[in-house]
Design a protein around this motif. Structure first.
Motif, PDB file in Angstrom:
ATOM      1  N   ASN A  94       0.823  -1.208   0.000  1.00  0.00           N
ATOM      2  CA  ASN A  94       0.000   0.000   0.000  1.00  0.00           C
ATOM      3  C   ASN A  94       0.859   1.262   0.000  1.00  0.00           C
ATOM      4  N   THR A  95       2.107   1.158   0.455  1.00  0.00           N
ATOM      5  CA  THR A  95       2.966   2.342   0.535  1.00  0.00           C
ATOM      6  C   THR A  95       4.005   2.419  -0.577  1.00  0.00           C
ATOM      7  N   SER A 152      -2.469   1.783   7.624  1.00  0.00           N
ATOM      8  CA  SER A 152      -2.205   2.645   6.467  1.00  0.00           C
ATOM      9  C   SER A 152      -2.619   4.077   6.740  1.00  0.00           C
ATOM     10  N   TYR A 208       0.818   5.870   8.140  1.00  0.00           N
ATOM     11  CA  TYR A 208       1.375   6.385   6.892  1.00  0.00           C
ATOM     12  C   TYR A 208       0.531   7.479   6.246  1.00  0.00           C
ATOM     13  N   ILE A 211      -2.233   7.286   4.575  1.00  0.00           N
ATOM     14  CA  ILE A 211      -2.837   6.924   3.290  1.00  0.00           C
ATOM     15  C   ILE A 211      -4.355   6.908   3.467  1.00  0.00           C
ATOM     16  N   THR A 237      -7.823   5.417  -1.088  1.00  0.00           N
ATOM     17  CA  THR A 237      -6.671   4.869  -1.819  1.00  0.00           C
ATOM     18  C   THR A 237      -6.484   3.399  -1.497  1.00  0.00           C
ATOM     19  N   THR A 238      -6.654   3.028  -0.250  1.00  0.00           N
ATOM     20  CA  THR A 238      -6.461   1.650   0.187  1.00  0.00           C
ATOM     21  C   THR A 238      -7.530   0.727  -0.385  1.00  0.00           C
TER      22      THR A 238
END
Length: 63
Positions: free
Chosen positions: A14-15, A50, A54, A56, A60-61
């Motif tokens: 995911n990153t 996430s 991070y 996110i 997006t995930t």
């Protein structure tokens, strides 16, 4: 062969910013050689880590 996909791998994917690197990992785990499986709690941890660690966004995930 069965492969259990745990949250650290999914969080890493995911990153990853480089699409080629991400595709390499995805192709390895999601191939005809392996039957990937996971648990619903792993997906919950993916969303939480996430976003929290991070930054996110959920959109997006989950896309």
């Amino acid at each position: 062969m069965k492969v259990f996909i745990d949250s650290p791998l999914l969080i890493y994917l995911n990153t990853v910013a480089d699409p080629n690197t991400r595709a390499m990992y995805e192709n390895f785990y999601i191939s005809d050689r392996y039957k990937p499986y996971t648990d619903v709690l792993v997906l919950d941890e993916l969303l939480y880590a996430s976003k929290k660690k991070y930054g996110i966004p959920y959109k997006t995930t989950t896309s």
